[in-house]
Design an enzyme around this catalytic site. Structure first.
Site, mmCIF file in Angstrom:
data_model
loop_
_atom_site.group_PDB
_atom_site.id
_atom_site.type_symbol
_atom_site.label_atom_id
_atom_site.label_comp_id
_atom_site.label_asym_id
_atom_site.label_seq_id
_atom_site.Cartn_x
_atom_site.Cartn_y
_atom_site.Cartn_z
ATOM 1 N N HIS A 1 -5.743 -11.265 -7.704
ATOM 2 C CA HIS A 1 -4.832 -12.412 -7.601
ATOM 3 C C HIS A 1 -5.637 -13.704 -7.430
ATOM 4 O O HIS A 1 -5.341 -14.724 -8.070
ATOM 5 C CB HIS A 1 -3.932 -12.282 -6.368
ATOM 6 C CG HIS A 1 -2.960 -11.139 -6.392
ATOM 7 N ND1 HIS A 1 -2.760 -10.307 -5.319
ATOM 8 C CD2 HIS A 1 -2.108 -10.709 -7.354
ATOM 9 C CE1 HIS A 1 -1.829 -9.410 -5.609
ATOM 10 N NE2 HIS A 1 -1.422 -9.626 -6.842
ATOM 11 N N LYS B 1 10.707 -3.873 -4.181
ATOM 12 C CA LYS B 1 9.783 -3.499 -3.098
ATOM 13 C C LYS B 1 10.295 -4.105 -1.791
ATOM 14 O O LYS B 1 9.687 -5.017 -1.227
ATOM 15 C CB LYS B 1 8.383 -4.058 -3.389
ATOM 16 C CG LYS B 1 7.795 -3.676 -4.729
ATOM 17 C CD LYS B 1 6.498 -4.458 -4.975
ATOM 18 C CE LYS B 1 5.953 -4.219 -6.358
ATOM 19 N NZ LYS B 1 4.867 -5.152 -6.722
ATOM 20 N N ARG C 1 -2.655 -6.742 -16.308
ATOM 21 C CA ARG C 1 -3.758 -5.791 -16.106
ATOM 22 C C ARG C 1 -3.746 -4.714 -17.171
ATOM 23 O O ARG C 1 -4.776 -4.290 -17.672
ATOM 24 C CB ARG C 1 -3.644 -5.093 -14.739
ATOM 25 C CG ARG C 1 -3.863 -5.969 -13.554
ATOM 26 C CD ARG C 1 -3.452 -5.282 -12.284
ATOM 27 N NE ARG C 1 -2.046 -4.883 -12.331
ATOM 28 C CZ ARG C 1 -1.355 -4.408 -11.317
ATOM 29 N NH1 ARG C 1 -1.947 -4.203 -10.158
ATOM 30 N NH2 ARG C 1 -0.084 -4.100 -11.450
ATOM 31 N N SER D 1 -1.889 -4.109 -5.054
ATOM 32 C CA SER D 1 -1.513 -4.282 -3.642
ATOM 33 C C SER D 1 -0.963 -2.981 -3.070
ATOM 34 O O SER D 1 -1.123 -2.697 -1.883
ATOM 35 C CB SER D 1 -0.457 -5.382 -3.509
ATOM 36 O OG SER D 1 -0.989 -6.618 -3.885
#
Ligand code: PNS
Length: 167
Positions: free
Chosen positions: A17, A41, A91, A128
């Site tokens: 990040h 989440k 990614r 994360s």
């Protein structure tokens, strides 16, 4: 010179990040980093204020990067921040699928466009989710996150091999 909004959960911010924030600042000028809820989440490791504080410490070396916590929609955060674009990082092909869907949806409801930055290859494995998992078992996340994040993770960790702190 543009303003871009970089929204994410950042729970917690990691080195991938931070690299995106640094490159967005270099490419666009002003960057507003938005720590946001991801409805997928709901149970966060850090609350939004803690995430904002960690990001602020981690970007202190950068010029014209502002960090805010938002509870609502990314497009509203973009409008409120007077952002010209939303920036997202890619990614993997899996990221592209979900990000493309969000980008089209955000454009359809607001006219706010999204631009993608590819992740640096040597940082593209970072997630994360796995950082939270390592942290919950008392592991060392310091190779993966900025120092300010590593300090806060450590402060809330159980002893080594204690097991997750939240179900
Ligand atoms: O880091 P993440 O979890 O991939 O970030 C996802 C995030 C927070 C950017 C996304 O869930 C989001 O934009 N949340 C705010 C709510 C919103 O705007 N939802 C509409 C998506 S089309």
């Amino acid at each position: 010179m543009s303003t871009v909004l970089y929204p994410g959960s950042f729970d917690p911010l990691h080195n991938g990040h931070l690299d995106v924030i640094e490159r967005a600042a270099e490419l666009f000028g002003r960057v507003v980093v938005a720590a946001m809820y991801n409805p997928a989440k709901p149970a966060g490791f850090f609350d939004l204020d803690e995430r904002q504080a960690m990001i602020e410490e981690s970007v202190a070396h950068l010029y014209d990067v502002e960090v805010r916590a938002f509870a609502g929609l990314a497009v509203d955060a973009a409008t409120e921040s007077r952002a010209d674009f939303i920036v997202k990082a890619l990614r993997t092909p899996g990221d592209f699928e979900i990000e493309q869907q969000m980008a089209h949806t955000n454009y359809a409801v607001s006219g706010v466009r999204t631009v993608y930055l590819p992740c640096r290859p040597d940082l593209s494995f970072l997630s994360s989710r796995f950082i939270r998992e390592i942290a919950q078992y008392g592991g060392d996340v310091s190779p993966l996150v900025p120092a300010a994040v590593a300090r806060r993770v450590k402060a809330r960790q159980p002893g080594p091999l204690a097991g997750p702190t939240t179900p």
